[in-house]
Design a protein around this motif. Structure first.
Motif, mmCIF file in Angstrom:
data_model
loop_
_atom_site.group_PDB
_atom_site.id
_atom_site.type_symbol
_atom_site.label_atom_id
_atom_site.label_comp_id
_atom_site.label_asym_id
_atom_site.label_seq_id
_atom_site.Cartn_x
_atom_site.Cartn_y
_atom_site.Cartn_z
ATOM 1 N N ILE A 111 -16.158 47.124 69.459
ATOM 2 C CA ILE A 111 -14.716 47.345 69.307
ATOM 3 C C ILE A 111 -14.337 47.346 67.836
ATOM 4 N N THR A 112 -15.045 46.560 67.026
ATOM 5 C CA THR A 112 -14.802 46.591 65.583
ATOM 6 C C THR A 112 -15.123 47.977 65.033
ATOM 7 N N GLY A 113 -16.225 48.565 65.475
ATOM 8 C CA GLY A 113 -16.597 49.908 65.041
ATOM 9 C C GLY A 113 -15.619 50.968 65.520
ATOM 10 N N MET A 114 -15.130 50.836 66.752
ATOM 11 C CA MET A 114 -14.173 51.823 67.268
ATOM 12 C C MET A 114 -12.868 51.782 66.491
ATOM 13 N N ILE A 115 -12.390 50.586 66.181
ATOM 14 C CA ILE A 115 -11.155 50.465 65.406
ATOM 15 C C ILE A 115 -11.365 51.035 64.005
ATOM 16 N N TYR A 116 -12.493 50.717 63.408
ATOM 17 C CA TYR A 116 -12.825 51.238 62.076
ATOM 18 C C TYR A 116 -12.811 52.763 62.088
ATOM 19 N N GLN A 117 -13.481 53.375 63.067
ATOM 20 C CA GLN A 117 -13.538 54.840 63.139
ATOM 21 C C GLN A 117 -12.148 55.440 63.303
ATOM 22 N N ASP A 118 -11.331 54.828 64.136
ATOM 23 C CA ASP A 118 -9.988 55.361 64.360
ATOM 24 C C ASP A 118 -9.158 55.274 63.083
ATOM 25 N N VAL A 119 -9.230 54.152 62.387
ATOM 26 C CA VAL A 119 -8.436 53.976 61.165
ATOM 27 C C VAL A 119 -8.895 54.918 60.060
ATOM 28 N N PHE A 120 -10.190 55.062 59.868
ATOM 29 C CA PHE A 120 -10.696 55.816 58.721
ATOM 30 C C PHE A 120 -10.943 57.291 58.991
ATOM 31 N N THR A 121 -11.177 57.681 60.248
ATOM 32 C CA THR A 121 -11.434 59.097 60.528
ATOM 33 C C THR A 121 -10.380 59.726 61.419
ATOM 34 N N GLY A 122 -9.596 58.920 62.099
ATOM 35 C CA GLY A 122 -8.592 59.464 63.014
ATOM 36 C C GLY A 122 -9.171 59.874 64.351
ATOM 37 N N GLU A 123 -10.455 59.670 64.563
ATOM 38 C CA GLU A 123 -11.106 60.008 65.831
ATOM 39 C C GLU A 123 -11.140 58.764 66.704
ATOM 40 N N MET A 161 -3.948 47.859 55.408
ATOM 41 C CA MET A 161 -4.668 47.667 56.658
ATOM 42 C C MET A 161 -6.137 48.070 56.493
ATOM 43 N N LYS A 162 -6.345 49.197 55.794
ATOM 44 C CA LYS A 162 -7.717 49.656 55.603
ATOM 45 C C LYS A 162 -8.517 48.644 54.790
ATOM 46 N N THR A 163 -7.870 48.037 53.809
ATOM 47 C CA THR A 163 -8.553 47.031 52.992
ATOM 48 C C THR A 163 -8.972 45.838 53.828
ATOM 49 N N ALA A 164 -8.092 45.410 54.752
ATOM 50 C CA ALA A 164 -8.416 44.272 55.611
ATOM 51 C C ALA A 164 -9.596 44.596 56.514
ATOM 52 N N ASP A 182 -14.304 60.293 72.823
ATOM 53 C CA ASP A 182 -15.753 60.426 72.940
ATOM 54 C C ASP A 182 -16.362 61.215 71.783
ATOM 55 N N MET A 183 -15.527 61.834 70.974
ATOM 56 C CA MET A 183 -16.020 62.560 69.803
ATOM 57 C C MET A 183 -15.736 61.786 68.517
ATOM 58 N N MET A 184 -15.620 60.477 68.622
ATOM 59 C CA MET A 184 -15.226 59.687 67.458
ATOM 60 C C MET A 184 -16.273 59.698 66.346
ATOM 61 N N TYR A 185 -17.507 60.044 66.660
ATOM 62 C CA TYR A 185 -18.550 60.063 65.639
ATOM 63 C C TYR A 185 -18.839 61.479 65.143
#
Length: 194
Positions: free
Chosen positions: A171-183, A1-4, A186-189
């Motif tokens: 939304i692409t950035g939010m999904i990316y952050q959730d997948v790669f950082t788990g955040e 999933m991360k690769t995609a 509002d503190m996703m960054y």
């Protein structure tokens, strides 16, 4: 999933490449001059040349798709933060606050409702497109009351397109952050400011 996800982000980087300048068809030039959504500072943005050699019907289809994806992305951004904030309109708020985990936890009946609801909207949109004088994305028939000679209407359409474009990136950035950082909230960054 991360690769995609990484592959899709690398592919989307082409969106920031400068557009190729050169000859284009008169048909496309006529379409460009008459269309809403060609706004400063970018102007007509087509870095991959997807519009080259396309007829007006295809360009209207592309605009329809852009509007639909933008509207869905705006709703997804809103839903993401409502979910991350603990607001779950169904299932007694028993789902995770992480939107991606909540998607996995959603019972099959929820998925059936989602698919049937989206299918009903798509069916209705297809029926509306059969109307004479239909404009791309005009599902409520606003073109019957106002046309593009009204500057306020043109500004509204430009705002909707630009907000939709931003929401697709967001939304692409939010999904990316959730997948790669788990955040996911509002503190996703938080990872970036340490």
């Amino acid at each position: 999933m991360k690769t995609a996800i990484v592959a899709s982000l690398v592919a989307s980087a082409a969106a920031f490449a400068p557009a190729q300048t050169g000859k284009s068809t008169t048909q496309i030039n006529a379409w460009i001059n008459d269309q809403v959504g060609i706004t400063p500072p970018v102007g007509f943005f087509d870095p991959l040349g997807l519009s080259n050699g396309k007829d007006e019907a295809t360009m209207k289809y592309y605009r329809e798709a852009e509007l639909k994806h933008g509207r869905v992305a705006m709703a997804a951004c809103l839903g993401w933060y409502l979910n991350a904030g603990g607001v779950h309109p169904a299932f007694n708020s028993a789902l995770s606050n992480d939107p991606l985990k909540a998607m996995v936890e959603l019972p099959p009946v929820g998925w059936v409702q989602f698919v049937l609801g989206c299918g009903a909207i798509e069916w209705l949109a297809q029926q509306i497109k059969e109307r004479p004088g239909y404009n791309p994305g005009d599902l409520l028939g606003a073109a019957y009351w106002v046309d593009n000679s009204d500057e306020g209407w043109v500004q509204y359409q430009n705002k909707e397109l630009n907000n939709g474009r931003l929401a697709m990136l967001a939304i692409t950035g939010m999904i990316y952050q959730d997948v790669f950082t788990g955040e996911y909230g509002d503190m996703m960054y938080r990872q970036l400011v340490r």
